[in-house]
Design a protein around this motif. Structure first.
Motif, PDB file in Angstrom:
ATOM      1  N   UNK A  49       3.950  -8.124   3.617  1.00  0.00           N
ATOM      2  CA  UNK A  49       4.273  -6.693   3.537  1.00  0.00           C
ATOM      3  C   UNK A  49       5.267  -6.393   2.425  1.00  0.00           C
ATOM      4  N   UNK A  50       6.183  -7.312   2.149  1.00  0.00           N
ATOM      5  CA  UNK A  50       7.212  -7.028   1.135  1.00  0.00           C
ATOM      6  C   UNK A  50       6.559  -6.864  -0.227  1.00  0.00           C
ATOM      7  N   UNK A  51       5.655  -7.793  -0.564  1.00  0.00           N
ATOM      8  CA  UNK A  51       4.979  -7.707  -1.867  1.00  0.00           C
ATOM      9  C   UNK A  51       4.145  -6.435  -1.943  1.00  0.00           C
ATOM     10  N   UNK A  52       3.602  -6.015  -0.821  1.00  0.00           N
ATOM     11  CA  UNK A  52       2.774  -4.804  -0.805  1.00  0.00           C
ATOM     12  C   UNK A  52       3.601  -3.534  -0.676  1.00  0.00           C
ATOM     13  N   UNK A  53       4.933  -3.668  -0.624  1.00  0.00           N
ATOM     14  CA  UNK A  53       5.805  -2.491  -0.523  1.00  0.00           C
ATOM     15  C   UNK A  53       5.647  -1.759   0.802  1.00  0.00           C
ATOM     16  N   UNK A  54       5.260  -2.481   1.859  1.00  0.00           N
ATOM     17  CA  UNK A  54       5.022  -1.835   3.161  1.00  0.00           C
ATOM     18  C   UNK A  54       6.269  -1.881   4.038  1.00  0.00           C
ATOM     19  N   UNK A  55       6.418  -0.870   4.871  1.00  0.00           N
ATOM     20  CA  UNK A  55       7.482  -0.856   5.879  1.00  0.00           C
ATOM     21  C   UNK A  55       6.801  -0.958   7.250  1.00  0.00           C
ATOM     22  N   UNK A  56       7.638  -1.111   8.295  1.00  0.00           N
ATOM     23  CA  UNK A  56       7.060  -1.165   9.646  1.00  0.00           C
ATOM     24  C   UNK A  56       6.240   0.116   9.902  1.00  0.00           C
ATOM     25  N   UNK A  57       6.753   1.256   9.407  1.00  0.00           N
ATOM     26  CA  UNK A  57       6.049   2.522   9.653  1.00  0.00           C
ATOM     27  C   UNK A  57       4.725   2.579   8.898  1.00  0.00           C
ATOM     28  N   UNK A  58       4.709   2.129   7.634  1.00  0.00           N
ATOM     29  CA  UNK A  58       3.460   2.271   6.872  1.00  0.00           C
ATOM     30  C   UNK A  58       2.446   1.163   7.200  1.00  0.00           C
ATOM     31  N   UNK A  59       2.887   0.144   7.961  1.00  0.00           N
ATOM     32  CA  UNK A  59       1.917  -0.864   8.413  1.00  0.00           C
ATOM     33  C   UNK A  59       1.046  -0.332   9.559  1.00  0.00           C
ATOM     34  N   UNK A  60       1.538   0.740  10.220  1.00  0.00           N
ATOM     35  CA  UNK A  60       0.767   1.290  11.340  1.00  0.00           C
ATOM     36  C   UNK A  60      -0.483   1.982  10.799  1.00  0.00           C
ATOM     37  N   UNK A  61      -1.645   1.528  11.261  1.00  0.00           N
ATOM     38  CA  UNK A  61      -2.893   2.145  10.795  1.00  0.00           C
ATOM     39  C   UNK A  61      -3.298   3.291  11.715  1.00  0.00           C
ATOM     40  N   UNK A  62      -3.030   3.143  13.033  1.00  0.00           N
ATOM     41  CA  UNK A  62      -3.313   4.235  13.980  1.00  0.00           C
ATOM     42  C   UNK A  62      -2.284   4.190  15.097  1.00  0.00           C
ATOM     43  N   UNK A  63      -1.882   5.350  15.567  1.00  0.00           N
ATOM     44  CA  UNK A  63      -0.929   5.409  16.683  1.00  0.00           C
ATOM     45  C   UNK A  63      -1.688   5.192  17.999  1.00  0.00           C
ATOM     46  N   UNK A  64      -0.905   5.009  19.066  1.00  0.00           N
ATOM     47  CA  UNK A  64      -1.516   4.841  20.391  1.00  0.00           C
ATOM     48  C   UNK A  64      -2.368   6.065  20.742  1.00  0.00           C
ATOM     49  N   UNK A  65      -1.876   7.252  20.374  1.00  0.00           N
ATOM     50  CA  UNK A  65      -2.619   8.473  20.703  1.00  0.00           C
ATOM     51  C   UNK A  65      -3.960   8.492  19.971  1.00  0.00           C
ATOM     52  N   UNK A  66      -3.935   8.113  18.685  1.00  0.00           N
ATOM     53  CA  UNK A  66      -5.192   8.086  17.919  1.00  0.00           C
ATOM     54  C   UNK A  66      -6.153   7.037  18.493  1.00  0.00           C
ATOM     55  N   UNK A  67      -5.598   5.908  18.930  1.00  0.00           N
ATOM     56  CA  UNK A  67      -6.468   4.874  19.508  1.00  0.00           C
ATOM     57  C   UNK A  67      -7.045   5.341  20.843  1.00  0.00           C
ATOM     58  N   UNK A  68      -6.231   6.067  21.629  1.00  0.00           N
ATOM     59  CA  UNK A  68      -6.716   6.552  22.926  1.00  0.00           C
ATOM     60  C   UNK A  68      -7.910   7.485  22.711  1.00  0.00           C
ATOM     61  N   UNK A  69      -7.806   8.304  21.667  1.00  0.00           N
ATOM     62  CA  UNK A  69      -8.903   9.234  21.386  1.00  0.00           C
ATOM     63  C   UNK A  69     -10.129   8.480  20.871  1.00  0.00           C
ATOM     64  N   UNK A  70      -9.884   7.582  19.909  1.00  0.00           N
ATOM     65  CA  UNK A  70     -11.011   6.823  19.337  1.00  0.00           C
ATOM     66  C   UNK A  70     -11.761   6.046  20.426  1.00  0.00           C
TER      67      UNK A  70
END
Ligand SMILES: Cc1cc2nc3c(=O)[nH]c(=O)nc-3n(C[C@H](O)[C@H](O)[C@H](O)COP(=O)(O)OP(=O)(O)OC[C@H]3O[C@@H](n4cnc5c(N)ncnc54)[C@H](O)[C@@H]3O)c2cc1C
Length: 382
Positions: A49-70
């Motif tokens: 993640x560091x090389x990709x400039x990612x943070x814990x927040x930007x590593x999230x692809x979908x929230x629990x709410x989005x997954x519940x809907x999907x």
């Protein structure tokens, strides 16, 4: 209302199983429980993640709410399962809620192993095995110059390589004689070490940490050879232990992991196990590709077609861009020998079984090009 298929855990095992179930059955009631926020993310990205400039927040692809809907599923986040009652087919959560199930799937993952370190800062040693860990780790990395990594296995080496992107040349400590000790023969380990050292990683092999003390704003690491090292941050990456406690307390058979047969069925009726917590037909394989094989098979079983999981040989990419590496270790107990060649400046290590047939490999640098061809020549793992 009919009791749901209940999945404990929303990591790659839990969520990918839910997705496979929905491909086969749009209406079966489905519920998932997680003790974290239940985000959908790719855990392998934690160590690049560091090389990709990612943070814990930007590593999230979908929230629990989005997954519940999907998934058209009930998702209970920040809830911990504290007990399983297999005869009554129900689980209890930390707030006392009781959830009945039709079938229960344990996708509980694994815990980082903690080294028995002494010293007043032993509890401040970090490990990174989920997004919350990563958030803590990246906050502490701010301003750190000297980083000590305990463990020169796959995950330790990946984090070491990733820190180079932050201008940190970390020191890796491991009692083994060479990095990736369980995956590479010695000469390949030396080649791998040289590749990462050329990029700025320092390896202190044959040395383990004994204790960690606070020293002002930094740490003083005491080492098995009597020397000391200073570090602003100490990261432990010495392996994972399958989470078997809940299953064991429920009387479900456990070994290294939760023991299952090839249909992912545990010793208790209607209880299955997948992912890092599972020991499937004697194999504990804490990687993504085995999980994908498991969830496809288990989804079919849960939809009414009993299906055994099969494993082809599944090479693992070590995410060390300083020296790209792919490993497919020979199955435990296979006798044979490593044969090494150096195509185009890379290194190809082929493990030949006693009858001369290939049983495993390690490919480093330019030799990684041969990954697919060689993988096809290996016997299936299960
Ligand atoms: C840094 C790192 C890099 C990796 N890189 C690679 C790679 O490059 N390639 C590869 O193939 N594999 C890689 N892996 C391994 C791979 O990521 C794992 O095998 C996989 O993500 C495990 O998924 P899981 O769903 O089994 O476990 P987890 O993702 O750990 O999920 C466990 C779930 O169980 C929940 N849980 C646990 N206990 C309870 C409880 N009591 N009550 C409720 N919920 C609970 C947790 O909240 C979580 O949702 C890497 C692992 C790490 C740590």
């Amino acid at each position: 209302m009919t009791a749901p298929i209940l999945i404990l855990g929303t990591g790659l095992a839990g969520y990918n199983l839910a997705r496979e179930i929905r491909k086969l059955d749009k209406s079966v009631p489905l519920a998932l429980v997680s003790r974290d926020d239940a985000p959908f993310y790719s855990k392998p990205m934690l160590s690049n993640a560091l090389a990709g400039g990612k943070s814990a927040a930007t590593l999230v692809m979908k929230t629990a709410e989005q997954m519940a809907e999907e998934l058209d599923a009930r998702i209970l986040a920040r809830r911990q399962v504290v007990a399983i009652e297999t005869a009554a087919r129900r689980v209890t959560l930390d707030d006392g809620e009781v959830l009945p199930y039709r079938d229960l799937v344990l996708a509980l993952g694994a815990d980082p192993i903690r080294l028995p370190l002494d010293g007043d800062a032993a509890t401040e040693v970090l490990s990174v095995n989920d997004l919350d860990d990563f958030a803590r780790f990246s906050a502490r990395l701010e301003g750190a110059r000297r980083v000590a990594i305990l463990g020169g296995g796959l995950i330790g080496c990946e984090f070491a390589n990733d820190m180079l992107a932050r201008g940190i040349g970390p020191s890796v400590f491991d009692p083994a004689p060479w990095p990736l000790g369980r995956l590479l023969p010695g000469e390949a380990g030396a080649f791998f070490r040289a590749g990462l050292e050329a990029a700025g990683v320092v390896f202190r092999m044959g040395i383990s940490a004994v204790g960690v003390d606070r020293q002002g704003a930094t740490y003083r690491l005491r080492l098995s050879d009597g020397s000391v090292a200073e570090a602003d941050l100490v990261l432990s990456a010495v392996g994972l232990r399958p989470r078997i406690g809940l299953a064991e307390a429920a009387g479900i058979k456990v070994g290294r992991g939760i023991v299952t047969d090839r249909q992912l069925a545990s010793s208790a009726a209607g209880v299955f196990a997948i992912g890092d917590c599972a020991e499937v037909a004697g194999l504990s394989l804490p990687f993504v590709m085995p999980i994908m094989q498991q969830v496809r098979a288990l989804a079919k079983t849960l939809a009414g077609t009993p299906t055994a999981v099969s494993y082809p040989a599944m090479p693992v990419l070590v995410k060390t861009p300083a020296l790209p590496t792919v490993v497919a270790p020979p199955p435990a107990g296979v006798a044979g020998e490593w044969v090494l060649t150096h195509p185009d400046g890379g290194l190809e290590a082929l493990f030949l079984a006693a009858d001369g047939s290939p049983a495993g490999f390690a490919l480093l640098g330019s030799a990684t090009r041969r990954k697919q061809a060689l993988a096809a020549s290996l016997p299936a793992w299960l």
